[in-house]
Design an enzyme around this catalytic site. Sequence first.
Site, PDB file in Angstrom:
ATOM      1  CB  ALA A   1      -0.769  -0.319   1.244  1.00 19.67           C
TER       2      ALA A   1
ATOM      3  N   GLY B   1       4.204   1.264   2.444  1.00 14.51           N
ATOM      4  CA  GLY B   1       4.987   0.195   2.281  1.00 14.51           C
ATOM      5  C   GLY B   1       5.578   0.854   0.359  1.00 14.51           C
TER       6      GLY B   1
ATOM      7  NE  ARG C   1      -3.763  -9.875   2.412  1.00 18.04           N
ATOM      8  CZ  ARG C   1      -5.372 -10.322   2.191  1.00 18.04           C
ATOM      9  NH1 ARG C   1      -6.043 -11.062   2.331  1.00 18.04           N
ATOM     10  NH2 ARG C   1      -5.752  -9.294   2.229  1.00 18.04           N
TER      11      ARG C   1
ATOM     12  CB  SER D   1       6.840   9.116  12.459  1.00 15.01           C
ATOM     13  OG  SER D   1       6.487  10.783  12.646  1.00 15.01           O
TER      14      SER D   1
ATOM     15  N   GLY E   1       4.593   9.914   8.200  1.00 10.58           N
ATOM     16  CA  GLY E   1       3.942  10.311   6.934  1.00 10.58           C
ATOM     17  C   GLY E   1       3.342   9.457   5.628  1.00 10.58           C
TER      18      GLY E   1
ATOM     19  CE  LYS F   1       4.997   6.856  14.183  1.00 10.34           C
ATOM     20  NZ  LYS F   1       3.579   6.497  13.625  1.00 10.34           N
TER      21      LYS F   1
ATOM     22  CG  HIS G   1       5.598  10.446  17.321  1.00 14.68           C
ATOM     23  ND1 HIS G   1       5.271  10.523  16.301  1.00 14.68           N
ATOM     24  CD2 HIS G   1       7.094  11.539  16.614  1.00 14.68           C
ATOM     25  CE1 HIS G   1       5.405  11.432  15.615  1.00 14.68           C
ATOM     26  NE2 HIS G   1       6.379  11.795  15.488  1.00 14.68           N
ATOM     27  CG  ASN G   2       1.280   7.996  16.622  1.00 17.42           C
ATOM     28  OD1 ASN G   2       2.908   7.650  16.551  1.00 17.42           O
ATOM     29  ND2 ASN G   2       0.054   7.535  16.116  1.00 17.42           N
TER      30      ASN G   2
ATOM     31  CD  GLU H   1       1.143  12.242  14.481  1.00 16.70           C
ATOM     32  OE1 GLU H   1       2.049  12.500  14.156  1.00 16.70           O
ATOM     33  OE2 GLU H   1      -0.096  12.106  14.706  1.00 16.70           O
TER      34      GLU H   1
ATOM     35  NE  ARG I   1      -6.512  14.104  17.213  1.00 14.74           N
ATOM     36  CZ  ARG I   1      -6.333  13.409  16.979  1.00 14.74           C
ATOM     37  NH1 ARG I   1      -5.850  12.046  16.092  1.00 14.74           N
ATOM     38  NH2 ARG I   1      -5.192  13.602  16.211  1.00 14.74           N
TER      39      ARG I   1
ATOM     40  NE  ARG J   1      -7.155   6.060  49.319  1.00 16.67           N
ATOM     41  CZ  ARG J   1      -5.672   5.470  49.490  1.00 16.67           C
ATOM     42  NH1 ARG J   1      -4.985   5.950  50.565  1.00 16.67           N
ATOM     43  NH2 ARG J   1      -5.409   4.402  49.068  1.00 16.67           N
TER      44      ARG J   1
HETATM   45  C1  6PG Z   1       3.183   9.625  11.965  1.00 16.38           C
HETATM   46  C2  6PG Z   1       1.802   9.367  12.586  1.00 16.38           C
HETATM   47  C3  6PG Z   1       1.067   8.502  11.885  1.00 16.38           C
HETATM   48  C4  6PG Z   1       0.011   8.271  12.252  1.00 16.38           C
HETATM   49  C5  6PG Z   1      -1.064   9.986  11.911  1.00 16.38           C
HETATM   50  C6  6PG Z   1      -2.418   9.052  12.257  1.00 16.38           C
HETATM   51  O1  6PG Z   1       3.916   9.950  13.019  1.00 16.38           O
HETATM   52  O2  6PG Z   1       3.695   9.048  10.366  1.00 16.38           O
HETATM   53  O3  6PG Z   1       1.689   9.672  13.788  1.00 16.38           O
HETATM   54  O4  6PG Z   1       1.499   7.392  12.167  1.00 16.38           O
HETATM   55  O5  6PG Z   1      -1.082   7.325  11.607  1.00 16.38           O
HETATM   56  O6  6PG Z   1      -0.920  10.548  12.035  1.00 16.38           O
HETATM   57  O7  6PG Z   1      -2.837   8.835  13.155  1.00 16.38           O
HETATM   58  P1  6PG Z   1      -4.650   9.462  13.899  1.00 16.38           P
HETATM   59  O8  6PG Z   1      -5.324   8.701  13.007  1.00 16.38           O
HETATM   60  O9  6PG Z   1      -4.657   8.761  15.312  1.00 16.38           O
HETATM   61  O10 6PG Z   1      -4.459  10.969  13.463  1.00 16.38           O
END
Ligand code: 6PG
Length: 479
Positions: free
Chosen positions: A11, A14, A34, A128, A130, A182, A185-186, A189, A287, A445
Site C-alpha cells: 500500500a 509500503g 498479498r 513516522s 506519513g 512511536k 510520539h503520536n 502529536e 477528539r 480515604r
Molecule cells: C506519523 C503519524 C502516523 C499516524 C497518523 C494518524 O508519525 O507519521 O503519527 O503514524 O498514523 O498521524 O493518526 P490518527 O489517525 O490517530 O490521528
Amino acid sequence: AAANIGVVGLAVMGSNLARNLASREGNTVAVYNRSRTKTDELIAEHPEAGFVPAFSYEEFASSLSVPRTAVIMVKAGGPTDAVIDELVRVFEPGDIIVDGGNALFTDTIRREKAVRDTGINFVGMGVSGGEEGALLGPSLMPGGSDESWVTLGPILRSIAAVAEGEPCVTHVGHDGAGHFVKMVHNGIEYADMQLIAEAYDLIRRGTGKSPAEIADVFAEWNRGELESYLIEITAEVLRQVDAATGTPLVDVILDQAGAKGTGAWTVQTALDLGVPVSGIAEATFARSLSSHPEQRIVSGVLPGPAEALVVADADAFVEDVRLALFASKIVAYSQGFDEIRAGAAQYGWSIDLGAISKIWRGGCIIRAQFLNRIADSYAQTPDLAVLMTAPYFVEALGRAQGAWRRIVSTAADAGIPSPAFSSSLAYYDGLRAKRLPAALIQGQRDFFGAHTYKRIDKPGTFHTLWSGDRTEIEAEDTH
Ligand code: 6PG
C-alpha cells in the site's frame, strides 16, 4: 539471492518505503504483496527502482541474501500476525523480520518473544512522517535485538531523514521499545495538534481574524521558537479555500476529529504506569468530545457567560496565545518524555532520551526546532527527572507563564474550551506546589476505608479511629 532487503505490503506506506530503500546506493529491494496487482503496478510504475518482485513467500525468501531482512508494512493487528507467520515459515535462524506498522508495543513484546524462539530476529519499528516521509526520509524507531541492529543499522541510516547531519534513527531499545516510543510520539502529536487548534480558535474568536490572516500568524510563528512541521502545515490548511463554496476550507470541514488509536494507547499506558500525561489525555478526549454529535446537540441548552470575548489589543493577545502555546507544548513534551522514562523502567529498556529527541528532529510529524533544546537538556543532564526543569525550559516557562495564565483565564471567562492549555497549566502548577491537597484525600480515604496515611513529622503508618474516639493509632501500611 539478488536482494538485500524486502518489503511485504505495498500500500502507499509500503511502496514508498520500498522506493526509498531502492533509491539508496547498495540496496536491491524484493517486494511482495498479498494481491499480485499491487506488485505488478509498482514494478510497472517504477522501473528505475530495480525491484525484485516475488509472488509467493517462498520466492520472496529465496530472493533475499542472508541474513534475510524483511520489512512488513501492513495493517496493525491480525494482518501483521498473518504475515509474521508466513515469514517465520520461510525464513531461517538469524534472519530479521521488521514490523514497520503502528503496532501496540505489548503486541510487539509478545511477537518478539514468540519469534525469538525460532531463532529469527523480530524488530518492531516505529515509522513516522506519513507517506512523504516514507518516500523521502522518515524518522525511524526500531526496537529488537542488538544482533538485528548490526544488519539493520546501516540500511535504516541510509533511508532515514537527516537532521543537522545526523540520520533520524537509533536503536531505541529491545523488543517493544521502538513501538513504545512511536506510541508516545503520536501522543505528543495529538497534544501538539490540539494546542495549535486551541490557539487558532482563541485568535479567531478573540480578534475576528480570518483563517487566511491566522495563516499569516502561524507562518510568522514558524520563523521563531515555535518553528515546526505542524505549525507550518497549519498555515497551509488555514490558507486553503474550498473550490466549491469559495469559503475557507476549514469552515466546511466537519468539526469531528478522527483517531486511529495511538493517542488512546499513550493515555491508557500512562494510566497503567501512573504517569500524568494530562495534556496528551485532554487532547485525546477533546477528539472524543468533538466526535459525539448526538451529545453536542446540547450546545444550546447549557448556559454560557453573558459577555462575549472582547480583545482590546489584538497584537498583544496573539502574542499571549503564542506564549501559552509554547509553554503548553513544553509541558506536552515533558509529559511524553516522562512516559518514555517510566516505560523504560517498567519494561527494562535502556532508552537514551537525548537520542530520541534527536531522531525526532527530522522526518516525523512532531519535528521541530525545539527538539534541539530537548537534546541539549539531556546532554547536560542525562538523568533529568522532569524535562521542563532544564534551564532552557525554566527560562521559557518563566517568560511565558504570565501570558499563559491570562489566556487560560480569558478563555474560561469567555466560555471558550481550552482543555489542553488549561490542563497543561494545572500540571505545571501541580508540580510547582509545595503542598498539594492530596493530604485531604488521604484523610478521606482513611475515614471511609481505613486506608491509612503517613505523617510529615514522623515515620510510620497511621489511622484515625474515625468512628470511635478519633484518636490516632499506628497501623499496617495499606497504601
Ligand atoms: C506519523 C503519524 C502516523 C499516524 C497518523 C494518524 O508519525 O507519521 O503519527 O503514524 O498514523 O498521524 O493518526 P490518527 O489517525 O490517530 O490521528
